[in-house]
Every structure is written in C-alpha cells, then in structure tokens.
Scaffold this motif. Sequence first.
Motif, PDB file in Angstrom:
ATOM      1  N   TYR A 104      -5.261   7.082 -10.419  1.00  0.00           N
ATOM      2  CA  TYR A 104      -4.586   5.896  -9.876  1.00  0.00           C
ATOM      3  C   TYR A 104      -5.379   5.303  -8.705  1.00  0.00           C
ATOM      4  CZ  TYR A 104      -1.298   3.158  -7.144  1.00  0.00           C
ATOM      5  OH  TYR A 104      -0.710   2.153  -6.412  1.00  0.00           O
ATOM      6  N   ILE A 105      -5.888   6.167  -7.813  1.00  0.00           N
ATOM      7  CA  ILE A 105      -6.682   5.690  -6.675  1.00  0.00           C
ATOM      8  C   ILE A 105      -7.935   4.980  -7.173  1.00  0.00           C
ATOM      9  CG2 ILE A 105      -8.106   6.453  -4.724  1.00  0.00           C
ATOM     10  CD1 ILE A 105      -6.019   8.685  -4.280  1.00  0.00           C
ATOM     11  N   PHE A 106      -8.603   5.560  -8.145  1.00  0.00           N
ATOM     12  CA  PHE A 106      -9.815   4.948  -8.698  1.00  0.00           C
ATOM     13  C   PHE A 106      -9.508   3.579  -9.298  1.00  0.00           C
ATOM     14  CE2 PHE A 106     -12.647   4.223 -12.346  1.00  0.00           C
ATOM     15  CZ  PHE A 106     -13.860   4.147 -11.682  1.00  0.00           C
ATOM     16  N   ILE A 107      -8.442   3.486 -10.086  1.00  0.00           N
ATOM     17  CA  ILE A 107      -8.071   2.206 -10.709  1.00  0.00           C
ATOM     18  C   ILE A 107      -7.682   1.191  -9.640  1.00  0.00           C
ATOM     19  CG2 ILE A 107      -6.348   1.087 -12.187  1.00  0.00           C
ATOM     20  CD1 ILE A 107      -6.402   3.650 -13.901  1.00  0.00           C
ATOM     21  N   ASP A 108      -6.944   1.645  -8.615  1.00  0.00           N
ATOM     22  CA  ASP A 108      -6.511   0.737  -7.544  1.00  0.00           C
ATOM     23  C   ASP A 108      -7.707   0.185  -6.780  1.00  0.00           C
ATOM     24  OD1 ASP A 108      -4.586  -0.601  -5.967  1.00  0.00           O
ATOM     25  OD2 ASP A 108      -4.706   0.969  -4.445  1.00  0.00           O
ATOM     26  N   VAL A 109      -8.669   1.045  -6.466  1.00  0.00           N
ATOM     27  CA  VAL A 109      -9.865   0.598  -5.741  1.00  0.00           C
ATOM     28  C   VAL A 109     -10.715  -0.317  -6.624  1.00  0.00           C
ATOM     29  CG1 VAL A 109     -12.027   1.394  -4.698  1.00  0.00           C
ATOM     30  CG2 VAL A 109      -9.890   2.571  -4.182  1.00  0.00           C
ATOM     31  N   LEU A 110     -10.807   0.019  -7.909  1.00  0.00           N
ATOM     32  CA  LEU A 110     -11.569  -0.815  -8.845  1.00  0.00           C
ATOM     33  C   LEU A 110     -10.930  -2.194  -9.004  1.00  0.00           C
ATOM     34  CD1 LEU A 110     -13.989  -0.782 -10.838  1.00  0.00           C
ATOM     35  CD2 LEU A 110     -12.341  -0.177 -12.612  1.00  0.00           C
ATOM     36  N   LEU A 111      -9.612  -2.222  -9.131  1.00  0.00           N
ATOM     37  CA  LEU A 111      -8.922  -3.513  -9.261  1.00  0.00           C
ATOM     38  C   LEU A 111      -9.022  -4.323  -7.972  1.00  0.00           C
ATOM     39  CD1 LEU A 111      -5.694  -2.618 -11.269  1.00  0.00           C
ATOM     40  CD2 LEU A 111      -7.706  -3.850 -12.071  1.00  0.00           C
ATOM     41  N   ASP A 112      -9.050  -3.620  -6.840  1.00  0.00           N
ATOM     42  CA  ASP A 112      -9.171  -4.309  -5.560  1.00  0.00           C
ATOM     43  C   ASP A 112     -10.505  -5.049  -5.452  1.00  0.00           C
ATOM     44  OD1 ASP A 112      -7.919  -4.961  -3.168  1.00  0.00           O
ATOM     45  OD2 ASP A 112      -9.160  -3.534  -2.070  1.00  0.00           O
ATOM     46  N   LYS A 150      -6.291  -4.787   0.216  1.00  0.00           N
ATOM     47  CA  LYS A 150      -5.264  -4.007   0.904  1.00  0.00           C
ATOM     48  C   LYS A 150      -5.850  -3.419   2.183  1.00  0.00           C
ATOM     49  CE  LYS A 150      -2.644  -2.440  -3.104  1.00  0.00           C
ATOM     50  NZ  LYS A 150      -2.248  -1.261  -3.875  1.00  0.00           N
ATOM     51  N   SER A 151      -4.985  -3.226   3.166  1.00  0.00           N
ATOM     52  CA  SER A 151      -5.411  -2.584   4.405  1.00  0.00           C
ATOM     53  C   SER A 151      -5.763  -1.123   4.118  1.00  0.00           C
ATOM     54  CB  SER A 151      -4.271  -2.661   5.421  1.00  0.00           C
ATOM     55  OG  SER A 151      -4.492  -1.775   6.468  1.00  0.00           O
ATOM     56  N   ALA A 152      -6.851  -0.662   4.711  1.00  0.00           N
ATOM     57  CA  ALA A 152      -7.285   0.725   4.493  1.00  0.00           C
ATOM     58  C   ALA A 152      -6.255   1.704   5.041  1.00  0.00           C
ATOM     59  CB  ALA A 152      -8.638   0.954   5.151  1.00  0.00           C
ATOM     60  N   LYS A 153      -5.619   1.370   6.162  1.00  0.00           N
ATOM     61  CA  LYS A 153      -4.603   2.256   6.742  1.00  0.00           C
ATOM     62  C   LYS A 153      -3.405   2.390   5.816  1.00  0.00           C
ATOM     63  CE  LYS A 153      -5.209   0.584  11.204  1.00  0.00           C
ATOM     64  NZ  LYS A 153      -4.662   0.158  12.480  1.00  0.00           N
ATOM     65  N   LYS A 154      -2.942   1.251   5.291  1.00  0.00           N
ATOM     66  CA  LYS A 154      -1.794   1.267   4.372  1.00  0.00           C
ATOM     67  C   LYS A 154      -2.128   2.055   3.115  1.00  0.00           C
ATOM     68  CE  LYS A 154       1.746  -1.337   5.690  1.00  0.00           C
ATOM     69  NZ  LYS A 154       3.104  -0.843   5.768  1.00  0.00           N
ATOM     70  N   ARG A 155      -3.341   1.871   2.632  1.00  0.00           N
ATOM     71  CA  ARG A 155      -3.756   2.550   1.401  1.00  0.00           C
ATOM     72  C   ARG A 155      -3.789   4.068   1.612  1.00  0.00           C
ATOM     73  NH1 ARG A 155      -8.686  -0.122  -1.099  1.00  0.00           N
ATOM     74  NH2 ARG A 155      -7.217  -1.117  -2.482  1.00  0.00           N
TER      75      ARG A 155
END
Length: 196
Positions: free
Chosen positions: A21-29, A36-41
């Motif tokens: 999920y993290i990989f897909i989220d970063v890729l989509l970002d 997205k804010s790095a702190k929130k992530r």
Amino acid sequence: MHSTYVLYNIVPLAFLILLVYIFIDVLLDYFRKVEKSAKKRVMLYSSIFYVISLVQIKLGGFTLPQNPADNSSSFISTNDWFGIFDTMHFNISIWSYSALFYNVILFVPFGIFLLLLFNLKSNKKAISIVILSCLVIDVARLLLGWSGFTISNFGNTDIIYLLFNVLGGVLGIFLVKYAVNYIHSYKLNNQTKIVE
C-alpha cells in the motif's frame, strides 16, 4: 487423541500488505498534482502498523484446526498454546501491576493517533471513540473465541483489562492536549520576547 492447531500470526502478512500500500501510495503521489505532507503520511502508516500489532496482541493470532495425523513441526498442540499466549503477553501475572501497566500503555498510542490523525476538538467525542473502540475489540475477541478462530477465554480480569485499556486511551488523549497547549504557550512566550 487431541487435535492440533496452526497459529497464524497476522503481523507479517498485514505488514507486507501495508508495504505494498505504501509503495502504491508513493507511486500514485508521483502522478498526482497535490502531494501529501510527509508528516501526515508517516503518521498514517505508523498508526496502521500500530493497529495491526494491537489486533495481534489482543487476539493472540488466529488458529485453525489441522489434521491430527500430521506431526509437522509447524503445528502447535492445544497443550502448548497457553505457553505461547503467555510469552506474547510477556509472561506477566494476571493481577500484577505489570499486567495493569501493560494494558494502560497498550492503548496510549491509540489516544495519541486518534487526536493527531482526526484532529478531534471535543474531549467527550474522543473519549467516547476510545471507549467504543475498546469495547469493539474485546467483543470481537470474545466472538472469535466462541467461533474457534482464536483460543481465548473471557473472565473478570478481561473486564478490568478493558477498563485499563480505556484509561490508556484517555491518557494518550490528554498527553496530546497537554503537549499541544505547552507548545502553543512556548511559541507565544518566544514571540513576546522577540517583540520586546
């Protein structure tokens, strides 16, 4: 002849799913306009891992009955189960101060993540969410124990542990409120010193 069970630890599998999920989220970002804010992530990912670990600790893993004729080393007999369960809970006595402290500390991050992620302003709302979440977790543990997916009993100590879990969540809420107020007053004091 007793039946054998295999113990499924949910943390490794859930952690792998979280990594995907993290990989897909970063890729989509990368393709999105708004980042997205790095702190929130980091806060979101760490809170998901905390919830995965919390479910593992509270349920003790899932068990499924297996063929008793199979003597493979990956199978755990029902006689060995309670030793494993005690090891997961640090071999603490039911009525010891360590057990009560452990149940308080277990839910402090829950209260912290609740306020930081959802930015709740009302203390009553945050406390009611903590109480409801603790009840849902213990009722789910009870139902899974009755259905045979987990090997767990429910007794008087579980009610006491439930109260200490709620206390831990409420303590986490007030720690965040205190820290936010302290940081805010510290910034105001620094600004007044700069103006003078």
